[in-house]
Design an enzyme around this catalytic site. Structure first.
Site, mmCIF file in Angstrom:
data_model
loop_
_atom_site.group_PDB
_atom_site.id
_atom_site.type_symbol
_atom_site.label_atom_id
_atom_site.label_comp_id
_atom_site.label_asym_id
_atom_site.label_seq_id
_atom_site.Cartn_x
_atom_site.Cartn_y
_atom_site.Cartn_z
ATOM 1 N N HIS A 259 -4.479 0.432 5.499
ATOM 2 C CA HIS A 259 -3.053 0.712 5.640
ATOM 3 C C HIS A 259 -2.466 0.147 6.926
ATOM 4 O O HIS A 259 -1.279 -0.156 6.981
ATOM 5 C CB HIS A 259 -2.790 2.216 5.569
ATOM 6 C CG HIS A 259 -2.845 2.742 4.180
ATOM 7 N ND1 HIS A 259 -4.013 3.124 3.583
ATOM 8 C CD2 HIS A 259 -1.875 2.914 3.248
ATOM 9 C CE1 HIS A 259 -3.763 3.527 2.356
ATOM 10 N NE2 HIS A 259 -2.477 3.401 2.109
ATOM 11 N N GLY A 260 -3.248 0.040 7.962
ATOM 12 C CA GLY A 260 -2.670 -0.517 9.178
ATOM 13 C C GLY A 260 -3.629 -0.487 10.338
ATOM 14 O O GLY A 260 -4.610 0.251 10.342
#
Lengths: 288, 478
Positions: free
Chosen positions: B326-327
């Protein structure tokens, strides 16, 4: 495929008809229920005026100022209101800040543009606005939302009113000065757009046979000392020119106001507004 | 180009008309049109990154052809490794370079060594995590001989860049989507209408729910210090619906748009907030990513077979990697770890496949026990969302500490009542439609047309009138 296209077209036509009907209804309601000013004195300007002059201390007055209001919005408001009102005097806020081009950026500013457009969608003439950056897409989106989706009775959200607080929070003026007069840390030049709109307001008042009085509201000493020199000079020049044209200019920017009467460095609080309203009320009642 | 933009509202009908009226007699031409439209769609945001997609496409196409002619296991493995390295290398550079650099420098500073390293100003290409995983699924499946490699470069390019799902999924499997580019397409009225209904529902969730929730959630999360406990809970609550409305809304628009062109994409959300335990939640949330990790990471690692230690390790690996996907921030890793901790007891007790049915199937209301389970599961996800949304892990802990205060039982002020009411409407519609593919799939189908159209008109007007301040899709940053 034909059935699909036919239904999509039919649905779209129905939707457009719905928008058109709502628009027509709202055109009628916005005209039929357009705000009218019954008072003799109309107070206009930005938040400085909104919080400085309490109409209760005037014989017959209404304060329709609103926060973040540039002079061209004031012009649109007066253009709409004066022909259909019994106003004999317009008290317009006019100060150093009104000469800053930064206050004109509100129509393209992410934070302010939709707020301003939601107020002025019935009176704005953005296509003839030269020298001001406008987020046109956001304007037409606001207009569409307010005019085409549902019947609306009240379209007069450009009418402000006096309000104030009974407190005083005086902070260092650096942030206000930077917001009002600096772009990327550099001084900005005086806005010719605002000078032009000030001229338009003068001309409009003359045309409508209304006396125009300009008022500079008190600002805190710490703020005044930090205003760039060319804005002070520009303000004085403009004031002189206006006076020469017979316009009354009541400059109280450096009025002796104690700290307790300020809400912050550029706005008066309830106490300050009470004293200032009485003062202005007396001044405009006395012919020069 | 955003789905909720005027640009897309013009783009979609043009592509639709060209697709069905100009290119309809030639499958290859239709595929070419899909590629061109997809590149225009993506290039609208930043044309420079088109070269990245093209590069990824060429590499995996060539790897696929190489795998077809190669029988030597070592060489086959080498080709697969090339594909993985190229795709994950690009992803690693654009998404994680600065994160690893900063953590590397920090790690050395703990031991008193200062390293001079400056981070690069890297723009993250939109959707890189999505199309990278999609194209990887192709080479892995070809390597596993589950899929015949394609010799049609245009069809393959269309599969990689298919515009409805290019930037935020669903992450399609080559085994599902690629064959659809070789099948002749005929326009199906019911399918297209269903697609339009799904687009409408997706727009409602994005524009009305997510964008309105975002205003409140952003205000609370960006100024969490000094907020009352109840306001912080409300902030997390509205973020939970922001991210759901945003991402599931996007997926609905993507799937609906694909249907207009005759394609079937996989389901990405199945009413996750009605889940009765965390395992069920993960079967219903971002299904395309969860199943990707299951098939290409969890099962190859041994899945739920083996010793307890192996199972614990596998669960943590899959959730930590999912969080990291996701990041490049520790907040996502902690979010992943937290979900691993949630799901671990269920997995170890072999109770993860207890609730494969639909909650309260055939009934109007759930049982009290199910309602309590749904509430408990939602609270667990709410806690995890705080880490997902916070700026840093420290911020998340401060946020959670702020909740535990006497003000927890006060009424949040301000509280967006109208947005809350809209969420209730959305939940009611989703509850009624929970046995369908998407909430609106069955709603009003048997009603007389004027009534059904009145519902559509109401939804369109609601979308236009109650739109929140436009926000970019959250998952674009991933």
């Amino acid at each position: 495929m034909n059935r699909f296209l036919r239904n999509v077209t039919l649905f779209s036509v129905g939707l457009i008809a719905c928008f058109a009907t709502m628009y027509a209804i709202n055109i009628v309601t916005s005209e039929f229920n357009a705000p009218r000013v019954e008072s003799q004195t109309l107070i206009v300007g930005n938040s400085h005026m909104q919080q400085a002059l309490n109409p209760a201390f005037f014989e017959s007055a209404q304060n329709i100022s609103q926060s973040a209001e540039p002079l061209y919005v004031t012009y649109w408001k007066l253009k709409k209101l004066l022909p259909r009102s019994s106003v004999s005097t317009v008290v317009l806020g006019f100060s150093y800040l009104n000469l800053s081009p930064l206050s004109n950026r509100k129509l393209s500013d992410e934070r302010w543009s939709s707020t301003l457009f939601n107020r002025v969608y019935t009176i704005a003439d953005i296509e003839s606005l030269e020298g001001v950056e406008v987020d046109r897409l956001e304007f037409y989106r606001s207009k569409f939302k307010n005019m085409c989706l549902y019947p609306k009775w009240d379209h007069g959200s450009y009418m402000g009113e006096y309000f104030n607080f009974d407190k005083s929070v005086l902070l260092a003026p650096d942030e206000d000065i930077a917001r009002h007069y600096l772009r990327d840390g550099q001084n900005v030049d005086i806005s010719m757009v605002d000078i032009a709109f000030l001229d338009s307001i003068v001309a409009l008042s003359a045309r409508e046979n209304v006396e125009l009085i300009l008022v500079a509201t008190p600002i805190h000493e710490s703020y005044f000392e930090r205003i760039p020199g060319h804005f002070i000079a520009g303000f004085e020049d403009t004031k002189r020119e206006l006076k020469a044209r017979g316009i009354r200019v009541l400059d109280y920017s450096q009025l002796d106001v104690v700290d307790d009467e300020f809400l912050n460095v550029t706005h008066l609080n309830e106490r300050g507004a009470t004293r200032f309203s009485k003062l202005i009320s007396e001044r405009i009642a006395t012919p020069e | 180009m955003l789905f909720n933009s005027i640009d897309f509202a013009v783009f979609l009908p043009i592509v639709f008309i060209l697709y069905w009226f100009v290119a309809n007699r030639d499958l290859k031409l239709q595929n070419l049109l899909v590629v061109v439209a997809s590149y225009v769609f993506y290039g609208w945001w930043d044309w420079r990154f088109l070269f990245l997609i093209l590069f990824s496409t060429v590499v995996d196409f060539r790897v696929g052809l190489g795998l077809e002619t190669q029988d030597d296991p070592k060489r086959r493995k080498f080709l697969l490794l090339c594909s993985i390295l190229v795709n994950l290398g690009l992803l690693g550079f654009f998404k994680y370079y600065n994160f690893f650099l900063a953590n590397f420098v920090d790690a050395f500073s703990i031991f008193g060594k200062e390293i001079g390293a400056s981070s690069l100003s890297i723009v993250l290409p939109v959707g890189i995590s999505f199309y990278t995983f999609q194209t990887l699924s192709y080479t892995i499946d070809v390597y596993r001989r589950k899929l015949e490699p394609t010799h049609d470069f245009v069809a393959f390019a269309a599969f990689v860049s298919f515009f409805p799902q290019l930037v935020a999924g669903p992450i399609e499997r080559a085994t599902n989507l690629l064959p659809q580019f070789f099948a002749p397409r005929t326009f199906e009225y019911e399918k297209a209408v269903d697609g339009m209904r799904q687009i409408l529902w997706g727009l409602f969730k994005k524009i009305v729910i997510a964008d309105n929730c975002a205003e409140y959630a952003n205000a609370i999360f960006n100024n969490s210090a000094g907020q009352s406990g109840s306001a912080l809970v409300a902030g997390a609550f509205f973020f939970a619906f922001q991210i759901y409305g945003d991402f599931s809304g996007y997926s609905d628009i993507a799937i609906g748009t694909s249907r207009l062109f005759g394609f079937n994409l996989m389901r990405n959300f199945a009413f996750p907030y009605f889940s009765r335990d965390i395992a069920e939640f993960w079967r219903r949330w971002h299904i395309s990513l969860s199943t990707w990790f299951r098939d290409y990471l969890y099962i190859p690692l041994g899945g739920s077979k083996g010793t307890v230690w192996t199972r614990v390790r596998n669960v943590f690996i899959i959730f930590l990697v999912s969080g990291f996907w996701h990041g490049a921030n520790w907040t996502f890793i902690v979010w992943g770890a937290l979900n691993a901790i949630y799901i671990l007891p269920v997995m170890l007790l072999n109770r993860n496949r207890l609730r494969l049915d639909i909650v309260a199937q055939g009934k109007l209301l759930p049982s009290v026990a199910d309602a309590l389970r749904i509430l408990f599961t939602f609270c667990l996800t709410l806690l995890a969302w705080v880490f997902f949304r916070a700026e840093s892990v420290g911020h998340a802990f401060e946020y959670l500490a702020g909740i535990v205060s006497p003000t927890l039982f006060s009424i949040p002020d301000p509280f967006p009542r109208s947005t809350f009411a809209l969420i209730c409407v959305m939940l009611a519609v989703e509850w009624l439609g929970r046995e369908q593919e998407f909430a609106l799939a069955g709603l009003g189908l048997k009603w007389p047309r004027p009534l059904r159209w009145a519902m559509y008109y109401s939804m369109v007007l609601a979308i236009l009138a109650m739109a929140g301040k436009p926000q970019e899709f959250i998952y674009f940053q991933f």
